[in-house]
Design a protein around this motif. Structure first.
Motif, PDB file in Angstrom:
ATOM      1  N   PHE A 114     -10.626  -2.983   2.106  1.00 45.85           N
ATOM      2  CA  PHE A 114      -9.331  -3.657   2.184  1.00 45.85           C
ATOM      3  C   PHE A 114      -9.203  -4.432   3.487  1.00 45.85           C
TER       4      PHE A 114
ATOM      5  N   PHE B 126       0.847  -1.190   0.000  1.00 45.94           N
ATOM      6  CA  PHE B 126       0.000   0.000   0.000  1.00 45.94           C
ATOM      7  C   PHE B 126       0.885   1.242   0.000  1.00 45.94           C
TER       8      PHE B 126
ATOM      9  N   THR C 294      -3.450  -0.738  -5.350  1.00 47.18           N
ATOM     10  CA  THR C 294      -3.386  -0.702  -3.886  1.00 47.18           C
ATOM     11  C   THR C 294      -2.375   0.338  -3.423  1.00 47.18           C
TER      12      THR C 294
END
Length: 782
Positions: free
Chosen positions: A669, A419, A448
């Motif tokens: 997520f 991320f 992401t």
């Protein structure tokens, strides 16, 4: 005459004089010719001028970014890219601000001509060749206290760019010291009570400054000078602009003269309250009462960055590039040349904090280089990179040290997802955010990495996607109505989602996932159950490749031409009724050959090969005897909760993904992390479906076939029969005598499906290859 004209005149005179003295017969006799023949004929001025020209032609300011950046801002109003600025950016911004506040917009202390004049002036002064007649050429001006010359006009960040080293002897705390003399008081540390800039600003304040009052200035200096502050800020000094400076400059001139007389430096240049000499000059007497001189070394601006660009400009503005200059730039920009076994082509990726972005080096590099041109006038550099595109740039790429392309892989117990603010590491019992530098291998670029993640409790902050999936698999909205079977189905779906979000592949068990519809048959395509939404959710976690079911032909040589090493999931969407699932067997259990057109096939090894997800609106056939095949395909059926009359958009009042804010993305997520933990802890949970009806609907997908099978079984009665017996009765029907539905290749499957679903008391005797009616064996008359 200005300095440039002086240089030009000297050059012409030098060439002509050397040509005459050497008696050269060359028709074209230039400066270089004169240099070669002048070694024994030069004057002291010639030596100085030759050194000057050589120094200027070496482009001495190429390492000074202040000169380039401030010039661009003053002359063209353009701020160059500060990415390439190697010095103190705060000081650069001060120069910008100083220009913005300047009353003379055209004034430019970074002017190239002024710098060249400065160099020539300093060389003449510090070698003893300067004469008073040159004052006009260098615009030297003197008043009763100060001298104004090229060094006073040049910015401090340019002063050390000379062919020799210099230093300055300047008066320490000059203004406070002069005021001590003026007031006849004992010295103390003024700058411990007020910073130098503020102090000087207050001393130079006068009545013409907007909103300035003598009372305000005195009040700010009163803590320093107390009852004598009025003697510092006098009416005469405040109401006569520049009077303070003139008063203090007298002390400055007096003590500069004392310093020069006491030390007698051979050559020097006056700079405000200091004296500039060659670096090796030594002056011993530095104290004159309370007036103290200190040595100040001139240093070139510190380089705070080693950043480079792919080109350079010489002093005449010519563009220089080489394979090495491109190579150093590419290396700096984190371009990586990757190597793969059996793949003899240049593959370039950009490595941003272990995130790899593929670069089409033959088509994308020139635009990338163009974006990094840091000049006001760009055309010359653009022309150069266009010419270099097919040769020099490629040579630069070849200089990059190749490294193996090794994407980071999950393990059996650990999953890592990249991320924006770090890598989420997930185990069965924990989740943590770790920095990228703790990871081996690379990650492919993915969406992401645009999201910052924070951990939340998925029960307290349930995402819309969680609720969608629960209702999609359980078929109910109210959780209080869930049975134990419903809860088991939900848990199985969660582990399935978590299984697909890991890229670890167990050699013993890495099945393909089939997403189908509960109650599907071989005739009606209802769809709309939410399968596509789940598939799309997968793409937001992992690099994914997707193909339509009709476009995926496992027998086509180039079917995997677009499959790449970074793809973790392969979605085959909406496969047709007769899709050959068994053709995927080898792709699920082994490596995959990605045969691209015109190049050698690339083998994707099993551990890098993607997990397969197959969706269908048709009933999926199941052979309970094909144990090995059944272990490679696991089916998950979607209920009819979502349909054309009850869509997620209507229910939630927004489109999934497109209408989500940061908080909803974060909840989504976190639900994925939760599912991964479920999978790591419990494994892939399966759902046991009664496949008899699916098999029956898959084979008898229309009423005509079913009616024909029922007719034949009525005729066969309870007697034993063979495939031949079944087909003979089928051919007796005039509707099928020329175009039968059943044949020797498919009849057994249709017969078995009919018997199993209708629960007829027949069993198949492999020895005699016929169906025998249990409890009664009757042989048909022939």
């Amino acid at each position: 005459m200005n300095a440039r004209e002086f240089v030009d005149d000297w050059r012409k005179e030098f060439i002509q004089r050397i040509r005459t003295e050497s008696k050269s017969r060359k028709q074209i006799f230039n400066y270089n010719d004169a240099l070669k023949l002048s070694s024994e004929r030069r004057t002291e001025l010639d030596d100085l001028m030759i050194a000057y020209v050589q120094f200027i032609n070496s482009n001495p300011l190429k390492e000074n970014d202040y000169f380039k950046y401030v010039n661009a801002y003053i002359q063209h109003g353009k701020r160059l890219d500060e990415k390439y600025f190697r010095h103190d950016k705060n000081k650069l911004h001060e120069y910008y601000k100083k220009h913005d506040n300047s009353k003379v917009a055209s004034y430019n202390p970074f002017n190239k001509q002024k710098y060249e004049e400065y160099v020539l002036f300093m060389m003449m002064k510090l070698t003893g060749l300067y004469e008073p007649k040159y004052d006009k050429m260098f615009n030297v001006k003197k008043d009763e206290s100060r001298e104004y010359n090229p060094i006073t006009l040049i910015p401090s960040v340019l002063r050390q760019y000379l062919p020799f080293q210099i230093k300055e002897y300047d008066i320490a705390q000059a203004y406070p010291t002069f005021l001590f003399l003026n007031l006849n008081i004992k010295p103390f540390d003024v700058y411990s009570q007020i910073d130098k800039r503020s102090f000087n600003m207050l001393l130079n304040m006068h009545h013409e400054v907007k909103n300035a009052t003598i009372e305000a200035v005195r009040s700010k200096l009163e803590p320093i000078y107390k009852e004598r502050v009025n003697e510092v800020i006098t009416d005469e000094r405040f109401y006569n602009k520049g009077q303070m400076f003139r008063d203090l400059a007298k002390y400055e001139a007096e003590y500069i003269q004392k310093f020069v007389k006491a030390n007698n430096p051979k050559y020097y240049v006056r700079l405000h309250d200091g004296v500039v000499t060659l670096a090796d000059a030594e002056c011993e007497k530095l104290e004159f009462g309370i007036v103290k001189f200190k040595v100040k070394e001139f240093a070139r601006p510190e380089q705070l960055s080693n950043i480079v660009n792919f080109y350079s400009l010489d002093f005449e503005g010519n563009v220089k590039t080489t394979p090495v200059s491109y190579y150093k730039f590419f290396e700096q920009e984190k371009f990586v040349r990757v190597t793969r076994e059996g793949y003899d082509q240049i593959t370039i990726v950009k490595n941003d904090n272990k995130i790899l972005t593929p670069i089409n080096h033959k088509t994308d590099l020139v635009p990338y280089l163009k974006e990094n041109i840091n000049e006001v006038k760009r055309e010359a550099v653009e022309n150069r990179i266009a010419r270099d595109a097919t040769n020099v740039i490629q040579q630069g790429l070849q200089l990059l040290t190749p490294i193996p392309l090794e994407y980071h892989r999950d393990t059996k117990t650990t999953v890592d997802l990249p991320f924006k603010n770090g890598i989420v590491r997930i185990t069965a019992e924990s989740m943590e955010l770790i920095p990228y530098d703790e990871i081996d291998g690379f990650f492919p670029k993915h969406s992401t990495q645009q999201h910052e993640i924070s951990f939340v409790d998925v029960d307290e902050e349930q995402s819309d996607f969680t609720r969608f999936l629960i209702m999609a698999c359980a078929g109910k909205e109210n959780q209080e109505d869930f049975t134990q079977e419903d809860k088991n189905i939900i848990k199985a779906f969660f582990t399935m989602f978590g299984y697909l979000l890991t890229n670890y592949k167990d050699p013993a068990f890495s099945p393909a996932i089939i997403l189908s519809d509960e109650g599907a048959d071989g005739e009606n395509r209802n769809g709309g159950r939410g399968k596509s939404l789940l598939q799309r959710a997968l793409t937001y976690f992992r690099p994914t490749i997707e193909k339509g079911g009709n476009a995926y032909d496992p027998n086509y040589t180039h079917v995997h031409a677009d499959l790449k090493l970074e793809h973790d999931i392969y979605i085959i969407d909406d496969v047709p009724m007769n899709f050959n699932y068994n053709a995927l067997y080898t792709h699920i259990t082994g490596s995959i050959d990605a045969q691209r057109k015109g190049v050698t096939a690339e083998t994707i090894p099993f551990e890098y090969a993607p997990k397969f997800v197959i969706s269908t609106n048709w009933a999926v056939r199941y052979d309970e005897n094909a144990t090995s095949t059944n272990r490679r395909f696991i089916e998950y059926k979607f209920s009819n909760f979502w349909n054309i009359e009850n869509t997620p958009v209507q229910y939630f009042g927004k489109s999934f993904f497109a209408d989500w804010n940061d908080e909803e993305w974060n909840r989504f997520f976190n639900f994925g992390f939760f599912c991964i933990q479920k999978y790591l802890k419990h494994g892939l949970k399966t759902i046991k479906y009664d496949k008899r009806e699916d098999n029956f609907k898959a084979y008898y997908y229309n009423d005509a076939m079913l009616e024909e099978a029922e007719r034949i079984f009525d005729l066969l009665g309870g007697c034993d029969f063979t495939v031949t017996d079944f087909l003979n009765e089928h051919k007796m029907n005039q509707l099928y005598c020329y175009k039968p539905e059943f044949n020797v290749r498919n009849a057994k499957k249709y017969i078995d499906a009919f018997i199993e679903f209708k629960e007829l008391k027949f069993r198949y005797d492999k020895k005699w290859r016929k169906w025998v009616c249990d409890g009664l064996s009757v042989t048909r008359d022939t």
